[in-house]
Design an enzyme around this catalytic site. Structure first.
Site, mmCIF file in Angstrom:
data_model
loop_
_atom_site.group_PDB
_atom_site.id
_atom_site.type_symbol
_atom_site.label_atom_id
_atom_site.label_comp_id
_atom_site.label_asym_id
_atom_site.label_seq_id
_atom_site.Cartn_x
_atom_site.Cartn_y
_atom_site.Cartn_z
ATOM 1 N N ASP A 59 44.070 36.982 35.899
ATOM 2 C CA ASP A 59 43.442 36.793 37.301
ATOM 3 C C ASP A 59 44.553 37.115 38.416
ATOM 4 O O ASP A 59 45.581 36.817 38.024
ATOM 5 C CB ASP A 59 43.066 35.121 37.216
ATOM 6 C CG ASP A 59 42.266 34.857 38.548
ATOM 7 O OD1 ASP A 59 41.880 35.874 39.292
ATOM 8 O OD2 ASP A 59 42.430 33.797 39.018
ATOM 9 N N HIS A 60 44.318 37.226 39.576
ATOM 10 C CA HIS A 60 45.046 37.483 40.505
ATOM 11 C C HIS A 60 45.322 35.984 41.352
ATOM 12 O O HIS A 60 44.537 35.252 41.487
ATOM 13 C CB HIS A 60 44.337 38.312 41.647
ATOM 14 C CG HIS A 60 44.351 39.788 41.460
ATOM 15 N ND1 HIS A 60 43.300 40.729 41.608
ATOM 16 C CD2 HIS A 60 45.233 40.514 40.516
ATOM 17 C CE1 HIS A 60 43.468 41.772 41.020
ATOM 18 N NE2 HIS A 60 44.678 41.957 40.560
ATOM 19 N N TYR A 96 39.912 34.672 42.512
ATOM 20 C CA TYR A 96 38.509 34.766 42.101
ATOM 21 C C TYR A 96 38.318 36.080 41.484
ATOM 22 O O TYR A 96 37.273 36.574 41.398
ATOM 23 C CB TYR A 96 37.490 34.582 43.110
ATOM 24 C CG TYR A 96 38.047 33.696 44.239
ATOM 25 C CD1 TYR A 96 38.176 32.369 43.984
ATOM 26 C CD2 TYR A 96 38.035 33.933 45.415
ATOM 27 C CE1 TYR A 96 38.775 31.394 44.816
ATOM 28 C CE2 TYR A 96 38.613 33.165 46.402
ATOM 29 C CZ TYR A 96 38.951 31.657 46.034
ATOM 30 O OH TYR A 96 39.423 31.042 47.068
ATOM 31 N N HIS A 97 39.333 36.555 40.608
ATOM 32 C CA HIS A 97 39.174 37.750 39.804
ATOM 33 C C HIS A 97 39.388 37.576 38.413
ATOM 34 O O HIS A 97 40.281 38.576 37.694
ATOM 35 C CB HIS A 97 40.213 38.933 40.369
ATOM 36 C CG HIS A 97 39.938 39.019 41.832
ATOM 37 N ND1 HIS A 97 40.833 39.629 42.745
ATOM 38 C CD2 HIS A 97 38.889 39.043 42.771
ATOM 39 C CE1 HIS A 97 40.661 39.716 43.929
ATOM 40 N NE2 HIS A 97 38.989 39.450 43.986
ATOM 41 N N PRO A 98 38.934 36.828 37.745
ATOM 42 C CA PRO A 98 39.178 36.549 36.146
ATOM 43 C C PRO A 98 38.360 37.907 35.389
ATOM 44 O O PRO A 98 37.406 38.259 35.667
ATOM 45 C CB PRO A 98 38.391 35.364 35.806
ATOM 46 C CG PRO A 98 37.301 35.227 36.865
ATOM 47 C CD PRO A 98 37.814 35.652 38.129
#
Length: 539
Positions: free
Chosen positions: A292-293, A472-474
């Site tokens: 994730d980021h 919010y990038h899993p």
């Protein structure tokens, strides 16, 4: 009990694309089962309204991670869409493909057919683009538009500051020269959010060969002799079954997909045994390799007017609302993420390693529990934010228990490597350089605490541990690869060890892309639809 050719679990970004493409020629009957409900809600349709859905459990799974040691034992809130369109219905609407090297990395990790030259046509197939003059190119369903004529005037300070420190400028972060700062493109059509549900699912719902079940929680995949044959799901307090003649396709996203596979007996043996689930096929990669980021935000009071001045006062909100209703223009028709880009933290970096955001607004969370919400700050303010593009830390998502309605255990393992810690410091140093420019010194009234200027490397990192949060990038919890155990699916997205079971969503990314993940998720589904139809045609 009913029977379909294909069953798609999840009507998020990937599931909506699949529903459209698999029903297009009328040959196949398709069932889509979605745990959430309708996306026909005001704050989903209005682009800036994602702040209203951020904590809304009616459309949001509202997950929370377990304590993260690398972030000083904080638990991190993870919003994920639980609604038609999935997270594309509640995100900030930024359309960003990522850097071409991201996909060449996927190919070089052993995934033939997933290099940039292979995937670019699927990005193109999914979209149409509207430029600042209103000219349209491309025939894909997903709307991508420029915001040049409506972007907030504060953008010029950001661009001037970038020029002062020799950051490149780009006119198109999705074009042939994506490196540099510029204006983001967004998924907005005629002033309304264009989610995956709007673009792909709703046109398909007019077809007689598509059935969509909402408010339906899939509890397990039915497997017979190591072959996926159907699903079991709960709706209106009743348990239902649906059977698949061709394939079951899991599109639940990076959180829900590994959870469902584990509930169905596919995953790490020790996890399944712990919860009394019969092991159908053991694979430690189901739930593993989570990436994730992490984003770090710095906020400032501004000497110039910002969106705070327009949208904080009641009269300003009413004026913006009336303008939006009358013209579908103005601040309500845009994302708050207006400017940013891919940049190098240092000139000697081999490729861009940070993504920047510049937002002409500041806001703060208020309330607790289900009453939480964001409120715009009562002073002119703006945000500078960075995220390291390619984190090296990897975490896990596993079952909490055997109840399908229970949230899984999310262990993101943020900042677990020295390389990721170094990128956190490098990002802070770059923001220090930006805020010290003449352009920004003329704009900043004062930084909101904690102030970044003057912090040492150790203090930058400690601040990062105290305040950084998810972007919010899993991804990657069922990543594609060559061998089971190292990967959850092969390069055709078929689950190792189970016939007729495929995963199509961000969980199959071999590694997180450099930027926002919605566009590449839609690309994955476009490519997957061809793989699925080709296999069906060949029997």
């Amino acid at each position: 009990m009913t029977s379909f050719d294909f069953i798609i679990i999840g009507a998020g970004s990937a599931g909506c694309v699949l529903a459209n493409r698999l029903t297009a020629d009328g040959r196949y009957n398709v069932l889509v089962v979605e745990a959430g409900g309708s996306d026909r809600r005001l704050w989903i349709q209005v682009p800036i309204g994602y702040g209203k859905t951020f904590f809304d459990r009616r459309v949001n799974w509202a997950y929370e991670t377990e304590s993260v040691s690398g972030l000083n034992d904080r638990k991190i809130y993870w919003p994920r869409g639980r609604v038609l369109g999935g997270s594309s219905s509640i995100n900030a609407s930024v359309y960003l493909r990522g850097l071409p090297e991201d996909f060449d990395d996927w190919r070089d990790m052993g995934n033939a057919g997933w290099g940039w030259a292979d995937v670019e046509p699927y990005f193109n197939r999914s979209t149409h683009f509207t430029d600042r003059q209103g000219r349209r190119t491309g025939e894909g369903p997903l709307a991508v538009s420029e915001i040049t004529d409506q972007a907030h005037p504060l953008k010029q300070y950001f661009f001037d500051a970038a020029k002062e420190i020799a950051l490149p400028r780009t006119d198109d972060m999705n074009g042939p020269a994506p490196e540099g700062v510029g204006l983001y493109q967004i998924n907005v059509r005629n002033g309304r959010r264009c989610s995956a549900a709007d673009a792909f699912l709703r046109p398909a719902m007019r077809r007689p060969n598509l059935k969509v079940e909402t408010d339906a929680l899939v509890t397990r995949i039915l497997i017979d002799s190591r072959r996926a044959v159907g699903i079991e799901y709960r709706r209106d307090g009743q348990t239902h079954r649906a059977m698949a003649r061709a394939e079951v396709i899991v599109s639940g996203g990076a959180v829900n997909t590994p959870q469902l596979l584990q509930l169905s007996g596919i995953g790490p043996a020790e996890v399944l045994r712990r919860h009394g689930i019969d092991i159908i096929t053991e694979n430690a990669a189901i739930g593993g390799n989570l990436q994730d980021h992490l984003a770090m935000t710095y906020s400032y009071k501004s000497r110039q007017r910002t969106l705070n001045n327009e949208l904080r006062p009641l009269f300003g909100r009413l004026r913006a609302g009336l303008r939006y209703v009358a013209t579908r223009r103005g601040p309500l028709s845009l994302s708050v993420n207006q400017c940013g880009g891919f940049v190098r933290s240092q000139p000697q970096a081999a490729r861009p390693d940070l993504q920047l955001y510049f937002n002409p607004i500041t806001y703060s969370p208020v309330g607790r529990g289900g009453a939480r919400r964001y409120e715009i700050d009562p002073f002119p303010g703006f945000i500078l934010c960075f995220q390291p593009c390619r984190p090296t830390s990897r975490g896990r998502i596993d079952l909490r228990n055997s109840a399908p309605e229970s949230p899984p255990l999310i262990h993101p393992n943020y900042l677990a490597t020295n390389e990721d810690a170094a990128k956190a410091i490098a990002g802070g140093r770059l923001i220090q350089r930006i805020e010290a420019t003449r352009a920004f010194q003329s704009l900043i009234e004062e930084p909101l605490p904690p102030a970044l200027a003057g912090l040492s490397d150790e203090e930058i990192l400690e601040d990062f541990r105290n305040r950084a949060s998810t972007c919010y990038h899993p991804t990657s919890t069922c990543r594609m690869g060559r061998l089971p155990g190292e990967a959850g699916v092969d390069a055709n997205l078929l689950v190792f060890g189970i016939d007729r079971l495929r995963v199509v969503d961000a969980s199959v990314f071999p590694a997180v892309t450099s930027g926002n993940t919605n566009a590449p998720t839609i690309m994955v589904a476009e490519k997957a639809s061809e793989l699925i139809l080709r296999r069906a045609a060949n029997g």
